[in-house]
Design a protein around this motif. Structure first.
Motif, PDB file in Angstrom:
ATOM      1  N   SER A  28       0.952  -1.203  -0.125  1.00 39.88           N
ATOM      2  CA  SER A  28      -0.064  -0.009  -0.097  1.00 39.88           C
ATOM      3  C   SER A  28       0.865   1.189  -0.123  1.00 39.88           C
ATOM      4  N   ASP A  29       1.872   1.218   0.852  1.00 32.99           N
ATOM      5  CA  ASP A  29       2.727   2.275   0.925  1.00 32.99           C
ATOM      6  C   ASP A  29       3.591   2.677  -0.526  1.00 32.99           C
ATOM      7  N   VAL A  30       4.077   1.635  -1.118  1.00 29.75           N
ATOM      8  CA  VAL A  30       4.804   1.757  -2.232  1.00 29.75           C
ATOM      9  C   VAL A  30       3.801   2.111  -3.377  1.00 29.75           C
ATOM     10  N   LEU A  31       2.263   1.589  -3.408  1.00 28.35           N
ATOM     11  CA  LEU A  31       1.550   2.270  -4.393  1.00 28.35           C
ATOM     12  C   LEU A  31       1.153   3.724  -4.339  1.00 28.35           C
ATOM     13  N   LEU A  32       1.002   4.151  -3.088  1.00 26.19           N
ATOM     14  CA  LEU A  32       0.765   5.407  -2.398  1.00 26.19           C
ATOM     15  C   LEU A  32       1.604   6.395  -2.672  1.00 26.19           C
ATOM     16  N   ARG A  33       2.873   6.073  -2.709  1.00 28.06           N
ATOM     17  CA  ARG A  33       4.095   7.070  -3.105  1.00 28.06           C
ATOM     18  C   ARG A  33       4.253   7.013  -4.441  1.00 28.06           C
ATOM     19  N   GLY A  34       3.715   6.132  -5.388  1.00 28.57           N
ATOM     20  CA  GLY A  34       4.030   6.042  -6.779  1.00 28.57           C
ATOM     21  C   GLY A  34       5.489   5.827  -6.950  1.00 28.57           C
TER      22      GLY A  34
END
Length: 141
Positions: A28-34
């Motif tokens: 989720s963090d990886v996807l949120l940060r792009g």
């Protein structure tokens, strides 16, 4: 007793649940940060609802849904296309012996909840529930 743990019908181990939740938060963090270098993937706001891991922790299945459910097929295709990069980014943030292979599946939990709500609101179901409630009260006397 130890054999029962490996028989079918039993849920995941505490370790599987713990690692699955750690992968979910990290992904989720990886996807949120792009962090992924794919503009098409970064265009989507993706929710990772759950991650289930295999018993050996080498395969992780992520149940995902784009915001509002729109463009689900495109988002899923983008995730699958970038699974190697996502695997690398997730593994870099975690301390596991093996980086799990990531698989992506559409999360249908919300659809099932809507179907259940719709079913419970049908007149015949409400009538049956109300009928059962009145029967239960008569037994108390």
């Amino acid at each position: 007793m130890a054999q029962n743990r490996f028989q079918s019908g039993h849920g995941p181990s505490q370790r599987q649940l713990r690692v699955g939740e750690l992968i979910r938060r990290t992904l989720s963090d990886v996807l949120l940060r792009g962090d992924v270098h794919d503009p098409e993937l970064n265009r989507h706001s993706i929710t990772v609802g759950e991650v289930r891991t295999s018993p050996d922790l080498k395969v992780a299945t992520a149940f995902v849904l784009p915001l509002g459910g729109h463009g689900a097929d495109e988002a899923l295709a983008a995730l699958r296309r970038n699974s190697a990069e996502l695997r690398h980014l997730v593994a870099k943030a975690m301390t596991l012996k093996y980086a799990p292979q990531l698989r992506f599946v559409l999360d249908e939990t919300f659809d099932r909840m809507d179907d259940t709500r719709r079913l419970l609101n049908e007149d015949r179901v409400r009538r049956d529930v109300e009928h059962d409630d009145t029967d239960d009260g008569a037994d108390d006397e």
